[in-house]
Design a protein around this motif. Structure first.
Motif, PDB file in Angstrom:
ATOM      1  N   ASP A  91     -34.558 -40.941  30.201  1.00 27.85           N
ATOM      2  CA  ASP A  91     -34.334 -40.599  28.802  1.00 27.85           C
ATOM      3  C   ASP A  91     -34.035 -39.105  28.681  1.00 27.85           C
ATOM      4  OD1 ASP A  91     -36.947 -39.123  28.384  1.00 27.85           O
ATOM      5  OD2 ASP A  91     -37.742 -41.091  28.896  1.00 27.85           O
ATOM      6  N   ALA A  92     -33.755 -38.656  27.462  1.00 24.40           N
ATOM      7  CA  ALA A  92     -33.303 -37.275  27.268  1.00 24.40           C
ATOM      8  C   ALA A  92     -34.347 -36.258  27.715  1.00 24.40           C
ATOM      9  CB  ALA A  92     -32.943 -37.059  25.793  1.00 24.40           C
ATOM     10  N   ALA A 129     -27.119 -43.039  27.606  1.00 27.84           N
ATOM     11  CA  ALA A 129     -28.410 -42.803  26.953  1.00 27.84           C
ATOM     12  C   ALA A 129     -28.659 -43.791  25.816  1.00 27.84           C
ATOM     13  CB  ALA A 129     -28.461 -41.367  26.423  1.00 27.84           C
ATOM     14  N   LEU A 132     -31.132 -46.657  26.334  1.00 29.88           N
ATOM     15  CA  LEU A 132     -32.530 -46.361  26.641  1.00 29.88           C
ATOM     16  C   LEU A 132     -33.313 -45.810  25.443  1.00 29.88           C
ATOM     17  CD1 LEU A 132     -31.777 -44.553  30.012  1.00 29.88           C
ATOM     18  CD2 LEU A 132     -32.585 -46.899  29.741  1.00 29.88           C
ATOM     19  N   PRO A 133     -33.188 -46.385  24.260  1.00 32.57           N
ATOM     20  CA  PRO A 133     -33.877 -45.784  23.106  1.00 32.57           C
ATOM     21  C   PRO A 133     -35.391 -45.887  23.175  1.00 32.57           C
ATOM     22  CG  PRO A 133     -32.943 -47.903  22.497  1.00 32.57           C
ATOM     23  CD  PRO A 133     -32.433 -47.593  23.875  1.00 32.57           C
ATOM     24  N   TRP A 134     -35.911 -46.840  23.989  1.00 29.55           N
ATOM     25  CA  TRP A 134     -37.358 -47.049  24.014  1.00 29.55           C
ATOM     26  C   TRP A 134     -38.027 -46.466  25.247  1.00 29.55           C
ATOM     27  CZ3 TRP A 134     -37.536 -48.107  19.301  1.00 29.55           C
ATOM     28  CH2 TRP A 134     -36.662 -49.013  18.699  1.00 29.55           C
ATOM     29  N   LEU A 135     -37.257 -45.858  26.141  1.00 31.32           N
ATOM     30  CA  LEU A 135     -37.842 -45.399  27.402  1.00 31.32           C
ATOM     31  C   LEU A 135     -38.836 -44.265  27.186  1.00 31.32           C
ATOM     32  CD1 LEU A 135     -37.924 -45.779  30.403  1.00 31.32           C
ATOM     33  CD2 LEU A 135     -35.952 -44.262  30.633  1.00 31.32           C
ATOM     34  N   GLN A 136     -38.477 -43.281  26.376  1.00 41.07           N
ATOM     35  CA  GLN A 136     -39.386 -42.154  26.162  1.00 41.07           C
ATOM     36  C   GLN A 136     -40.686 -42.575  25.480  1.00 41.07           C
ATOM     37  OE1 GLN A 136     -37.608 -38.636  24.509  1.00 41.07           O
ATOM     38  NE2 GLN A 136     -39.562 -37.770  23.910  1.00 41.07           N
ATOM     39  N   ARG A 139     -42.816 -44.353  28.027  1.00 42.53           N
ATOM     40  CA  ARG A 139     -43.422 -43.433  29.000  1.00 42.53           C
ATOM     41  C   ARG A 139     -44.678 -42.802  28.430  1.00 42.53           C
ATOM     42  NH1 ARG A 139     -41.777 -39.046  30.297  1.00 42.53           N
ATOM     43  NH2 ARG A 139     -40.057 -38.629  28.861  1.00 42.53           N
ATOM     44  N   ASP A 194     -34.091 -52.812  27.996  1.00 45.12           N
ATOM     45  CA  ASP A 194     -32.878 -52.912  27.193  1.00 45.12           C
ATOM     46  C   ASP A 194     -32.827 -54.164  26.325  1.00 45.12           C
ATOM     47  OD1 ASP A 194     -32.601 -54.608  29.333  1.00 45.12           O
ATOM     48  OD2 ASP A 194     -30.573 -53.994  29.861  1.00 45.12           O
TER      49      ASP A 194
END
Length: 232
Positions: A91-92, A129, A132-136, A139, A194
């Motif tokens: 993620d970002a 990116a 992956l809106p839910w990755l951060q 985490r 995803d």
């Protein structure tokens, strides 16, 4: 990011470039220009040799030396590939952190190894990116032991709602997977990140219970498949 960490990273960014504009520095640190100018002013007062001005750019008057790191070319390539994988597939926030870590390493490499790093021809294409809106938030939920509620769509397009204890995230080369304890099924389940349609992190921490830990998931996996899994 704590202010002390931000000031340290600001110095690292200045060490990594001959000249950096205020706008670029502010974007890297995710702060306003006003905050950046204040940070530079405070660093200058504390003795960091920064020269430049608003609207023009900044640089260090002389190099702040740190003892060099010694890597073999293969070790250096491994670090470069690892960092670029995180930048491309994370993620970002992970991408920014990987770039900052790589800049720190580059700043303290001997000149011969800097040339090796510049000659490396190992590239990692991004997966996008927007996938992956839910990755951060996942985490953070794993790190803080926070329960999450998700709206999920299975491979056969069946929707479901789940309340989960997020235990770990795994990347398989094409997709991220969440391993979690599912309250609905009362067991371990895995979910493609995803395929998550919506996610809420609840203000509730899940307990560290025997039988519901990530190592317990690995134990079940090893018992059912008869293989040993590296956990370090």
């Amino acid at each position: 990011m704590r202010r002390a960490d931000r000031l340290f990273r600001l110095v690292e960014l200045l060490r990594a470039r001959r000249h950096a504009t205020g706008q670029w520095l502010a974007e890297q640190l995710q702060v306003s220009l006003r905050t950046l100018y204040r940070d530079i002013h405070d660093l200058t007062l504390s003795g960091v040799p920064i020269e430049g001005e608003a609207g023009v750019g900044y640089r260090l008057r002389y190099r702040l030396d740190v003892p060099p790191l010694l890597f073999s070319p293969e070790e250096l390539e491994a670090l470069l590939v690892g960092s670029r994988m995180v930048q491309a597939w994370g993620d970002a926030e992970l991408a920014r952190s990987a770039g900052a870590a790589l800049a720190k390493i580059h700043n303290v490499l001997p000149e011969a190894l800097k040339r090796e790093a510049q000659l490396a021809r190992l590239f990692v294409p991004p997966i996008g990116a927007d996938l992956l809106p839910w990755l951060q938030p996942l985490r953070l939920a794993v790190r803080e032991h926070k329960i999450v509620h998700i709206a999920y769509v299975r491979e056969d397009q069946t929707p479901s709602q789940r309340r989960l204890w997020p235990l770990g995230l795994f990347f398989w080369g094409r997709a991220w997977t969440l391993i979690a304890w599912c309250e609905l099924r009362e067991g371990f389940r895995h979910f493609r990140v995803d395929r998550i349609q919506h996610l809420d992190t609840l203000p509730v921490r899940f307990p560290d219970l025997p039988g519901r830990r990530l190592n317990d998931f690995f134990d079940e996996l090893e018992a059912s498949h008869g293989v040993s899994i590296a956990r370090d």
